[in-house]
Design an enzyme around this catalytic site. Structure first.
Site, short mmCIF file in Angstrom:
data_model
loop_
_atom_site.label_atom_id
_atom_site.label_comp_id
_atom_site.label_asym_id
_atom_site.label_seq_id
_atom_site.Cartn_x
_atom_site.Cartn_y
_atom_site.Cartn_z
N GLY A 1 5.56 3.31 0.95
CA GLY A 1 6.44 4.34 0.41
C GLY A 1 7.04 4.01 -0.94
O GLY A 1 7.69 4.84 -1.55
N SER B 1 0.84 -1.19 0.00
CA SER B 1 0.00 0.00 0.00
C SER B 1 0.87 1.24 0.00
O SER B 1 2.09 1.16 0.15
CB SER B 1 -0.89 0.01 1.24
OG SER B 1 -0.09 0.29 2.38
N LYS B 2 0.21 2.38 -0.14
CA LYS B 2 0.92 3.66 -0.18
C LYS B 2 1.84 3.81 1.01
O LYS B 2 2.89 4.42 0.91
CB LYS B 2 -0.09 4.80 -0.19
CG LYS B 2 -0.63 5.08 -1.56
CD LYS B 2 -1.50 6.33 -1.54
CE LYS B 2 -2.47 6.27 -2.69
NZ LYS B 2 -3.83 6.55 -2.32
N ARG B 3 1.42 3.27 2.14
CA ARG B 3 2.20 3.41 3.36
C ARG B 3 3.63 2.87 3.22
O ARG B 3 4.54 3.33 3.88
CB ARG B 3 1.49 2.74 4.53
CG ARG B 3 1.08 3.70 5.61
CD ARG B 3 0.15 3.04 6.60
NE ARG B 3 -1.03 2.51 5.93
CZ ARG B 3 -1.53 1.30 6.14
NH1 ARG B 3 -0.94 0.49 6.99
NH2 ARG B 3 -2.61 0.90 5.52
#
Ligand code: GLU
Length: 485
Positions: free
Chosen positions: A259, A255-257
């Site tokens: 990075g 996910s976006k988390r």
């Protein structure tokens, strides 16, 4: 045999995620491996999720990664338009929805929000799903016509059977059978007249003669409904290849988390396009041997989609860094310099031979941003611990180092030619006279001129870059440090 035709069918909803790029890449490889055609179709019927500029990101990424489409919005191949909002204007989706209504495979639904909200819901895969109760299926022809004539808002729903089973085949998952009672009557045409993704996707894949559909396995559970549409139309079902989930290092969905979930993130972090593409190819696919480095042409040659694995693929940034390093090592020095220059200039403000420094770091970095830490000592000698002069293998310690530095200082003061070769000859002469090993002399000098345990080059190469004044200054500083240690 029919020509293989694949498509990448992104919804322009933002960045190009690693999963999106993998779908595009695999679709491209399947087509090109078989000498087929690869097309780009923009699925923009979900107006709420549309993000301005996202289509441009798709074009840019495809061009940059070399996933060149044979057909698409900008390249007509006779199956256009290739943008769903434009296809909608041709009336194609409504035409096919009406064909299904005539066949009894779909129906108008006029239920308002209040009625829908009152229907019972079910929890499917953790999500609350409303199961439509087929209320409007039972409207008479006259009622439907009266509602339409009165301009009552409507959607068109798929009419799925409530009994029996539906089976479809996936190349990786095999035959999958579901009970029809689980298939809700999904919406085909929305109240704004737009088709849903689910419907437009099927109509387009058929009318564009797509033979292989490759996509993330989040679509696996909807596939029976797609297959029912194909069957309702009497169309041939394409070959389905549902790709394994991509997870992060903690085995959670990437996910976006994390990075580094999108192509742009990775480019920003200094990864090379070729390395990213190579790495992404291996997220779920592997060749027969253990080879890992593949150019796009080699992937085209070797890619067999039957070798895609079902188990989740872990996105391992450490592995990608390694791979990127391999690409840097193999890169032509001039090309490397051109790309490394901005990073070198950001790290070094002094007038130094950046080309030589680039050659030093080329084999030692994994991504360009690593350059800063490799070269910072050229800019300025940092504080360092005199304990660094002690090296077991080189048989050096503070005392021996002080002696060496003190003895070479006058030689280096005399020396005019500060080229690597000349400096090396001078120091070699000293080594011979002293009757010791090279490292016994080179270690303390390198420590003094760099202040670092690890450097991208040896003592004399570093001095060549630093020049006479700075080299001497650093050696004197080393002597001072050792004297006070
Ligand atoms: N528009 C869909 C998406 O972006 C495409 C899925 C498919 O390839 O069928 O997820």
């Amino acid at each position: 045999m029919t020509k293989i035709r694949t498509r990448y069918a992104p919804s322009p909803t933002g960045k190009m995620h690693v999963g999106n790029l993998r779908s595009a890449l695999y679709e491209f490889l399947i087509a090109k491996h078989a000498g087929g055609d690869f097309m780009l179709r923009i699925e923009d019927t979900d107006q709420e999720r549309f993000v301005e500029g996202a289509t441009e990101i798709i074009y840019r990424t495809m061009a940059k990664t070399g996933l060149i489409h044979d057909e698409g919005p900008d390249k007509d191949g006779g199956y256009g338009p290739y943008v769903q909002s434009e296809r909608m204007k041709t009336g194609i989706y409504m035409k096919y929805a009406k064909e299904l209504i005539d066949k009894g495979e779909a129906y108008y639904c006029f239920c308002d929000k209040e009625r829908l909200a009152s229907l019972k819901t079910e929890i499917v895969e953790g999500k609350e799903i409303m199961i439509y109760d087929k209320h409007c299926l039972h409207l008479s022809k006259e009622e439907v016509e009266a509602n339409l004539a009165a301009g009552k808002p409507f959607v068109i729903r798929q009419n799925n059977p409530t009994e029996g089973t539906t089976t479809f085949h996936d190349e990786l998952y095999g035959d999958i059978t579901v009970n029809n009672s689980e298939l809700d009557d999904m919406i085909l045409i929305k109240s704004d007249g737009y088709p849903t993704y689910n419907f437009a996707n099927v109509v387009d894949d058929h009318t564009m003669n797509i033979t292989h559909v490759v996509r993330g396995n989040e679509y696996l559970s909807s596939s029976p409904k797609y297959v029912r549409l194909y069957e309702a139309f009497g169309w041939e079902v394409p070959v389905y290849v549902h790709l394994p989930l991509i997870t992060d290092e903690n085995h959670k969905k990437l996910s976006k988390r994390s990075g580094h979930s999108s192509f742009e993130d990775l480019i920003e972090q200094g990864f090379l396009t070729e390395a990213i593409v190579n790495y992404i190819a291996l997220l779920g696919w592997s060749p027969e041997d253990n080879r890992e480095i593949f150019s796009l042409d080699e992937l085209i040659r070797d890619f067999d989609y039957r070798r895609i694995s079902k188990s989740p693929a872990v996105f391992d940034i450490v592995k990608l860094r390694w791979m990127n390093g391999e690409y840097l090592k193999a890169m032509d020095l001039d090309v490397f310099y051109e790309m490394a220059e901005p990073y070198l200039k950001a790290a070094l403000t002094k007038d130094l031979d950046l080309k030589k420094i680039a050659a030093m770091v080329k084999t030692r970095i994994e991504v360009f941003p690593d350059i800063a830490a490799q070269v910072d000592f050229f800019e300025e000698l940092g504080e360092y611990d005199p304990a660094m002069y002690t090296h077991k293998k080189m048989k050096t310690n503070a005392e021996s180092s002080l002696e060496v530095l003190t003895e070479v200082l006058p030689l280096l003061e005399e020396q005019e030619d500060y080229s690597n070769d000349a400096l090396y000859q001078t120091l070699l002469g000293y080594v011979e006279k002293k009757g010791c090993k090279n490292g016994y002399v080179m270690w303390p000098i390198r420590t003094a001129v760099s202040g670092k345990q690890m450097t991208p080059a040896g003592a004399t190469e570093i001095m060549e870059i630093l020049g006479k004044d700075e080299s001497l200054k650093r050696i004197r500083k080393g002597i001072e440090l050792l004297q006070n240690a």
